[in-house]
Write a protein that holds these residues in place. Structure first.
Motif, PDB file in Angstrom:
ATOM      1  N   LEU A 159      39.074 -51.658  10.467  1.00  9.78           N
ATOM      2  CA  LEU A 159      39.958 -51.168   9.219  1.00  9.78           C
ATOM      3  C   LEU A 159      41.138 -50.571   9.976  1.00  9.78           C
ATOM      4  O   LEU A 159      41.164 -50.585  11.299  1.00  9.78           O
ATOM      5  CB  LEU A 159      39.058 -49.929   9.044  1.00  9.78           C
ATOM      6  N   SER A 160      41.992 -50.160   9.396  1.00 13.88           N
ATOM      7  CA  SER A 160      43.013 -49.535   9.992  1.00 13.88           C
ATOM      8  C   SER A 160      42.571 -48.092  10.162  1.00 13.88           C
ATOM      9  O   SER A 160      41.634 -47.345   9.428  1.00 13.88           O
ATOM     10  CB  SER A 160      44.325 -49.412   9.155  1.00 13.88           C
ATOM     11  N   PRO A 161      43.072 -47.176  11.082  1.00 12.22           N
ATOM     12  CA  PRO A 161      42.545 -45.903  11.481  1.00 12.22           C
ATOM     13  C   PRO A 161      42.688 -44.915  10.367  1.00 12.22           C
ATOM     14  O   PRO A 161      41.791 -44.292  10.381  1.00 12.22           O
ATOM     15  CB  PRO A 161      43.761 -45.646  12.574  1.00 12.22           C
ATOM     16  N   SER A 162      43.572 -45.023   9.257  1.00 14.44           N
ATOM     17  CA  SER A 162      43.464 -43.875   8.357  1.00 14.44           C
ATOM     18  C   SER A 162      42.414 -44.016   7.512  1.00 14.44           C
ATOM     19  O   SER A 162      41.429 -43.260   7.134  1.00 14.44           O
ATOM     20  CB  SER A 162      44.801 -44.107   7.633  1.00 14.44           C
ATOM     21  N   PRO A 163      41.941 -45.291   6.921  1.00 16.67           N
ATOM     22  CA  PRO A 163      40.771 -45.410   6.041  1.00 16.67           C
ATOM     23  C   PRO A 163      39.490 -45.164   6.784  1.00 16.67           C
ATOM     24  O   PRO A 163      38.694 -44.715   6.043  1.00 16.67           O
ATOM     25  CB  PRO A 163      40.840 -46.856   5.609  1.00 16.67           C
ATOM     26  N   CYS A 164      39.416 -45.496   8.182  1.00 20.51           N
ATOM     27  CA  CYS A 164      38.381 -45.469   8.872  1.00 20.51           C
ATOM     28  C   CYS A 164      38.181 -43.900   9.252  1.00 20.51           C
ATOM     29  O   CYS A 164      37.048 -43.274   8.771  1.00 20.51           O
ATOM     30  CB  CYS A 164      38.676 -45.939  10.270  1.00 20.51           C
ATOM     31  N   LEU A 165      39.180 -43.237   9.425  1.00 24.02           N
ATOM     32  CA  LEU A 165      39.115 -41.680   9.403  1.00 24.02           C
ATOM     33  C   LEU A 165      38.515 -40.894   8.130  1.00 24.02           C
ATOM     34  O   LEU A 165      37.731 -40.298   8.266  1.00 24.02           O
ATOM     35  CB  LEU A 165      40.237 -40.998  10.060  1.00 24.02           C
ATOM     36  N   MET A 166      38.937 -41.528   6.825  1.00 25.06           N
ATOM     37  CA  MET A 166      38.597 -40.868   5.682  1.00 25.06           C
ATOM     38  C   MET A 166      37.161 -41.239   5.536  1.00 25.06           C
ATOM     39  O   MET A 166      36.462 -40.388   4.883  1.00 25.06           O
ATOM     40  CB  MET A 166      39.382 -41.663   4.572  1.00 25.06           C
ATOM     41  N   ARG A 167      36.384 -42.514   5.663  1.00 24.04           N
ATOM     42  CA  ARG A 167      35.211 -42.887   5.791  1.00 24.04           C
ATOM     43  C   ARG A 167      34.246 -41.948   6.598  1.00 24.04           C
ATOM     44  O   ARG A 167      33.211 -41.254   6.126  1.00 24.04           O
ATOM     45  CB  ARG A 167      34.802 -44.339   6.265  1.00 24.04           C
ATOM     46  N   VAL A 168      34.651 -41.607   7.794  1.00 27.95           N
ATOM     47  CA  VAL A 168      34.069 -40.996   8.734  1.00 27.95           C
ATOM     48  C   VAL A 168      33.955 -39.447   8.186  1.00 27.95           C
ATOM     49  O   VAL A 168      32.802 -38.739   8.172  1.00 27.95           O
ATOM     50  CB  VAL A 168      34.751 -40.905  10.339  1.00 27.95           C
ATOM     51  N   LYS A 169      35.052 -38.806   7.766  1.00 28.68           N
ATOM     52  CA  LYS A 169      34.817 -37.701   7.093  1.00 28.68           C
ATOM     53  C   LYS A 169      34.202 -37.513   5.830  1.00 28.68           C
ATOM     54  O   LYS A 169      33.428 -36.397   5.548  1.00 28.68           O
ATOM     55  CB  LYS A 169      36.511 -37.013   6.659  1.00 28.68           C
ATOM     56  N   LYS A 170      34.100 -38.530   5.226  1.00 31.09           N
ATOM     57  CA  LYS A 170      33.277 -38.435   3.854  1.00 31.09           C
ATOM     58  C   LYS A 170      31.813 -38.621   4.335  1.00 31.09           C
ATOM     59  O   LYS A 170      30.907 -37.929   3.684  1.00 31.09           O
ATOM     60  CB  LYS A 170      33.600 -39.782   3.295  1.00 31.09           C
ATOM     61  N   LEU A 171      31.411 -39.419   5.439  1.00 38.69           N
ATOM     62  CA  LEU A 171      29.973 -39.481   5.797  1.00 38.69           C
ATOM     63  C   LEU A 171      29.725 -38.146   6.476  1.00 38.69           C
ATOM     64  O   LEU A 171      28.515 -37.859   6.141  1.00 38.69           O
ATOM     65  CB  LEU A 171      30.013 -40.457   6.930  1.00 38.69           C
ATOM     66  N   GLN A 172      30.616 -37.497   6.868  1.00 38.42           N
ATOM     67  CA  GLN A 172      30.208 -36.161   7.504  1.00 38.42           C
ATOM     68  C   GLN A 172      30.015 -35.014   6.349  1.00 38.42           C
ATOM     69  O   GLN A 172      29.001 -34.389   6.365  1.00 38.42           O
ATOM     70  CB  GLN A 172      31.427 -35.534   8.265  1.00 38.42           C
ATOM     71  N   SER A 173      30.822 -35.091   5.344  1.00 36.70           N
ATOM     72  CA  SER A 173      30.873 -34.113   4.346  1.00 36.70           C
ATOM     73  C   SER A 173      29.847 -34.421   3.365  1.00 36.70           C
ATOM     74  O   SER A 173      29.079 -33.493   2.884  1.00 36.70           O
ATOM     75  CB  SER A 173      32.118 -34.123   3.448  1.00 36.70           C
ATOM     76  N   GLU A 174      29.133 -35.562   3.517  1.00 33.77           N
ATOM     77  CA  GLU A 174      28.058 -35.962   2.478  1.00 33.77           C
ATOM     78  C   GLU A 174      26.722 -35.781   3.338  1.00 33.77           C
ATOM     79  O   GLU A 174      25.776 -35.995   2.642  1.00 33.77           O
ATOM     80  CB  GLU A 174      28.123 -37.569   2.059  1.00 33.77           C
ATOM     81  N   GLY A 175      26.581 -35.386   4.665  1.00 37.65           N
ATOM     82  CA  GLY A 175      25.563 -35.066   5.413  1.00 37.65           C
ATOM     83  C   GLY A 175      24.935 -36.232   6.068  1.00 37.65           C
ATOM     84  O   GLY A 175      23.846 -36.031   6.467  1.00 37.65           O
ATOM     85  N   TYR A 176      25.677 -37.429   6.001  1.00 39.10           N
ATOM     86  CA  TYR A 176      25.016 -38.721   6.783  1.00 39.10           C
ATOM     87  C   TYR A 176      25.344 -38.520   8.267  1.00 39.10           C
ATOM     88  O   TYR A 176      24.490 -38.762   8.969  1.00 39.10           O
ATOM     89  CB  TYR A 176      25.761 -40.050   6.075  1.00 39.10           C
TER      90      TYR A 176
END
Length: 158
Positions: free
Chosen positions: A31-48
């Motif tokens: 992935l490019s860095p921006s979409p990757c960071l968005m996914r990581v932040k989403k995984l964090q906010s969703e509790g994964y």
């Protein structure tokens, strides 16, 4: 949130190296860095992703004793379970607690400075009368296999 293969791969990689930079992670998961960071932040906010920790080599620090303990309670009402859990949550040396099916109620994992400290903990719990009927202790002599990572790519293949 429905996870896809990339999300599982991100989780798999991060549990192996939580200190990896976003740029490095993005490269590994294609992935490019921006979409990757968005996914990581989403995984964090969703509790994964619950957090990031360091794995400590206890043997380097000094002698420690690892003990697994099977606990059976006298009674099995909700209040009995709650009273027991409230008491053991205060024991810092308790590093895991599992509710188990079968011949006993709980499987506990302790790390102590030695057998004396472990016995003091158990005697204190008995004296507090938190509902323990019986307990069996298993002192770990050696741990030839220890894994901190879950086999995510084997367990979950969306």
């Amino acid at each position: 949130m429905k996870l896809d293969r990339t999300d599982i791969k991100i989780l798999h990689i991060l549990q192996q190296n939580g200190r990896m930079t976003n740029v490095e992670l993005a490269e590994v998961v294609n992935l490019s860095p921006s979409p990757c960071l968005m996914r990581v932040k989403k995984l964090q906010s969703e509790g994964y992703i619950e957090g990031y920790t360091a794995q400590i080599n206890v043997a380097k620090l000094g002698q420690a004793l690892l003990v697994f303990t099977e606990v059976t309670l006298k009674n099995h009402r909700q209040t009995d379970f709650a009273r027991f859990l409230a008491a053991i949550e205060k024991v810092e040396q308790l590093i895991e607690c599992h509710v188990i099916s079968g011949g006993y109620d709980y499987l506990l994992k302790f790390v102590t400075t030695g057998i004396g400290e472990y016995q003091e903990i158990m005697e204190r719990l008995i004296e507090l009368d938190v509902g323990i009927d019986k307990y069996f202790s298993y002192v770990v002599l050696k741990s030839p296999i220890r894994r901190a990572q879950l086999p995510l790519t084997k367990l979950f293949q969306p």
